[in-house]
Design a protein around this motif. Structure first.
Motif, PDB file in Angstrom:
ATOM      1  N   GLU A  43     -10.291   8.099   1.741  1.00  0.00           N
ATOM      2  CA  GLU A  43     -11.935   8.334   1.916  1.00  0.00           C
ATOM      3  C   GLU A  43     -11.947   9.857   1.660  1.00  0.00           C
ATOM      4  O   GLU A  43     -13.048  10.300   1.031  1.00  0.00           O
ATOM      5  N   MET A  44     -11.137  10.645   1.697  1.00  0.00           N
ATOM      6  CA  MET A  44     -11.156  12.126   1.378  1.00  0.00           C
ATOM      7  C   MET A  44     -10.666  12.480   0.174  1.00  0.00           C
ATOM      8  O   MET A  44     -10.557  13.414  -0.360  1.00  0.00           O
ATOM      9  N   ALA A  45     -10.340  11.270  -0.668  1.00  0.00           N
ATOM     10  CA  ALA A  45      -9.892  11.623  -2.286  1.00  0.00           C
ATOM     11  C   ALA A  45     -10.852  12.306  -3.004  1.00  0.00           C
ATOM     12  O   ALA A  45     -12.018  12.230  -2.824  1.00  0.00           O
ATOM     13  N   HIS A  46     -10.192  13.260  -3.780  1.00  0.00           N
ATOM     14  CA  HIS A  46     -11.029  13.892  -4.684  1.00  0.00           C
ATOM     15  C   HIS A  46     -11.782  13.502  -5.533  1.00  0.00           C
ATOM     16  O   HIS A  46     -11.336  12.219  -6.202  1.00  0.00           O
ATOM     17  N   GLY A  53       3.525  -4.454  13.936  1.00  0.00           N
ATOM     18  CA  GLY A  53       2.346  -5.349  13.456  1.00  0.00           C
ATOM     19  C   GLY A  53       1.370  -4.496  12.817  1.00  0.00           C
ATOM     20  O   GLY A  53       0.136  -5.086  12.782  1.00  0.00           O
ATOM     21  N   ASN A  54       1.413  -3.129  12.516  1.00  0.00           N
ATOM     22  CA  ASN A  54       0.405  -2.459  11.772  1.00  0.00           C
ATOM     23  C   ASN A  54       0.377  -2.717  10.380  1.00  0.00           C
ATOM     24  O   ASN A  54       1.170  -3.063   9.790  1.00  0.00           O
ATOM     25  N   LYS A  55      -0.747  -2.075   9.891  1.00  0.00           N
ATOM     26  CA  LYS A  55      -1.134  -1.975   8.368  1.00  0.00           C
ATOM     27  C   LYS A  55      -0.729  -0.652   7.999  1.00  0.00           C
ATOM     28  O   LYS A  55      -0.950   0.349   8.797  1.00  0.00           O
ATOM     29  N   ILE A  56      -0.214  -0.332   6.693  1.00  0.00           N
ATOM     30  CA  ILE A  56      -0.027   0.955   6.156  1.00  0.00           C
ATOM     31  C   ILE A  56      -1.525   1.144   5.417  1.00  0.00           C
ATOM     32  O   ILE A  56      -2.164   0.539   4.705  1.00  0.00           O
ATOM     33  N   ILE A  57      -2.013   2.497   5.727  1.00  0.00           N
ATOM     34  CA  ILE A  57      -3.073   3.061   5.339  1.00  0.00           C
ATOM     35  C   ILE A  57      -2.793   4.039   3.972  1.00  0.00           C
ATOM     36  O   ILE A  57      -1.794   4.503   4.163  1.00  0.00           O
ATOM     37  N   GLN A  58      -3.527   3.873   2.996  1.00  0.00           N
ATOM     38  CA  GLN A  58      -3.457   4.701   1.846  1.00  0.00           C
ATOM     39  C   GLN A  58      -3.686   6.274   2.212  1.00  0.00           C
ATOM     40  O   GLN A  58      -4.797   6.318   2.498  1.00  0.00           O
ATOM     41  N   GLU A  59      -2.696   6.984   2.136  1.00  0.00           N
ATOM     42  CA  GLU A  59      -3.057   8.396   2.559  1.00  0.00           C
ATOM     43  C   GLU A  59      -2.000   9.255   1.694  1.00  0.00           C
ATOM     44  O   GLU A  59      -0.927   8.762   1.202  1.00  0.00           O
ATOM     45  N   THR A  60      -2.096  10.507   2.000  1.00  0.00           N
ATOM     46  CA  THR A  60      -1.299  11.672   1.438  1.00  0.00           C
ATOM     47  C   THR A  60      -0.676  12.177   2.690  1.00  0.00           C
ATOM     48  O   THR A  60      -1.383  12.613   3.660  1.00  0.00           O
ATOM     49  N   THR A  80       0.932  -1.071   0.104  1.00  0.00           N
ATOM     50  CA  THR A  80      -0.070  -0.039  -0.038  1.00  0.00           C
ATOM     51  C   THR A  80       0.905   1.172   0.019  1.00  0.00           C
ATOM     52  O   THR A  80       1.744   1.281   1.011  1.00  0.00           O
ATOM     53  N   LYS A  81       0.539   2.262  -1.071  1.00  0.00           N
ATOM     54  CA  LYS A  81       1.440   3.488  -1.047  1.00  0.00           C
ATOM     55  C   LYS A  81       0.997   4.608  -0.445  1.00  0.00           C
ATOM     56  O   LYS A  81      -0.353   4.629  -0.113  1.00  0.00           O
TER      57      LYS A  81
END
Ligand code: ADP
Ligand code: MG
Length: 333
Positions: free
Chosen positions: A268-271, A244-251, A213-214
């Protein structure tokens, strides 16, 4: 480190066209605020855009220099969003029919191999498209807006996820800048905003071939800022995964002075840009009549020049490494 970093860059470069992308207003860095605008730039009712031919030619030259395919037809789309730096409420850009597809940019591999001839790698490009720039917001207690930059001609170069370290990203931007200087298309001075870069970074276990996930990193204001920001982000993600965490897709935003990144927005807030073809502009057909003269006008490739200096003038290779990045110095030599 048990992870491999994967990086893709989105690089914006201002073209040194005399006037803006769709109007006769001139653009020049450093002019007094809001002096380089006109009714087209401001998006006043009743105005119509007129395409800047020089900007199209310079984008094609960039694409040919980097071995891109040039589709026969490109078109203009409206990218809609509301923000004070965008007086029209939309940006004219190219969504799914850009001027250039594919191609690659050759880089010098970082590290000790830098001074060994032929230690290069070709970084794959996804596309190059042409668009208009937005204005500049200045937050200094008050919030101010300068529309001089609005409508300036701007290309976006998107790479494949084909870079694997902060040093490679640094080498990529360095090579890109040298090529643009050779071609006389932009000075790519990041301090003047002529080159701006967002970095997409993910990690995966070494040996894996699927992408992780980027995270998109913004606000990278210098070539070394890009390197520092990516280095930090790789360490942050590795630590996060190790815990042990996951990466969330974010800016995320790079804070250069303090040397850390912070979250700006999540997926979720993506344009939703509601792209659609701009009804005010015709698609452009690229014929060989347009392309052939540009092909004649391509500069010698920087690394070819370096090899030529090495073999033709019998210079030590380390001297050619100093010469070739500086186009003017090469000409003088
Ligand atoms: P978005 O729609 O979020 O802008 P894109 O798929 O258009 O994403 O890719 C934008 C940039 O991110 C490109 O440079 C691409 O190479 C890079 N990229 C995409 N996926 C990854 C990933 N998993 N890791 C690193 N970079 C990536
Ligand atoms: Mg993006």
């Amino acid at each position: 480190m048990k992870y491999e970093a994967v990086i893709g860059l989105e690089v914006h470069i201002q073209l040194n066209t005399r006037t803006k992308m769709f109007s006769r207003a001139p653009y020049k860095y450093g002019a007094p605020p809001n002096t380089l605008t006109d009714p087209i730039v401001m998006g006043l009712p009743g105005t119509l855009p007129i395409m800047n031919k020089d900007a199209v030619m310079k984008t094609l030259k960039t694409g040919l220099m980097f071995d891109c395919q040039i589709p026969e037809i490109c078109k203009w789309d409206r990218k809609n969003y509301f923000y004070p730096d965008l007086p029209k409420g939309y940006q004219i850009s190219q969504n799914n029919q850009p001027l250039c597809l594919g191609g690659f940019i050759e880089i010098e591999l970082p590290g000790p191999s830098r001074n060994i001839m032929g230690k290069h790698r070709k970084i794959k490009l996804t596309r190059i498209h042409l668009e208009e720039d937005a204005g500049k917001l200045i937050h200094n207690g008050d919030s101010l807006v300068d529309y001089n930059r609005a409508g300036a001609s701007l290309i976006e170069i998107v790479t494949e996820p084909d870079l694997f370290s902060a040093d490679e990203a640094f080498a990529f931007l360095t090579s890109l800048r040298i090529h643009m200087l050779y071609a006389g298309i932009s000075d790519c001075d990041m301090e003047k905003g002529q080159m701006r870069c967002d970095a997409n970074i993910s990690l995966r276990p070494i040996g894996s071939s699927t992408l992780g996930t980027k995270v998109e990193l913004k606000n990278l204001n210098s070539i070394s800022g890009v390197r520092n920001g990516i280095e930090y982000e790789i360490k942050r993600q590795a630590k996060h995964l190790d815990e042990g965490n996951k990466i969330i897709q974010e800016t995320r935003k790079w804070n250069a002075d303090e040397g850390f990144s912070s979250s700006m927005r999540t997926k979720e807030m993506a344009h939703d840009y509601r792209y659609f073809p701009d009804p005010d502009l015709m698609p452009v057909k690229i014929t060989s009549n347009i392309l052939d003269p540009i092909k004649q006008d391509l500069p010698e490739r920087p690394f070819d020049k370096q090899i030529r200096f090495f073999s033709q003038y019998d210079l030590p290779f380390t001297i050619t490494s100093v010469l070739y990045p500086d186009f003017k110095l090469c000409n003088f030599f």
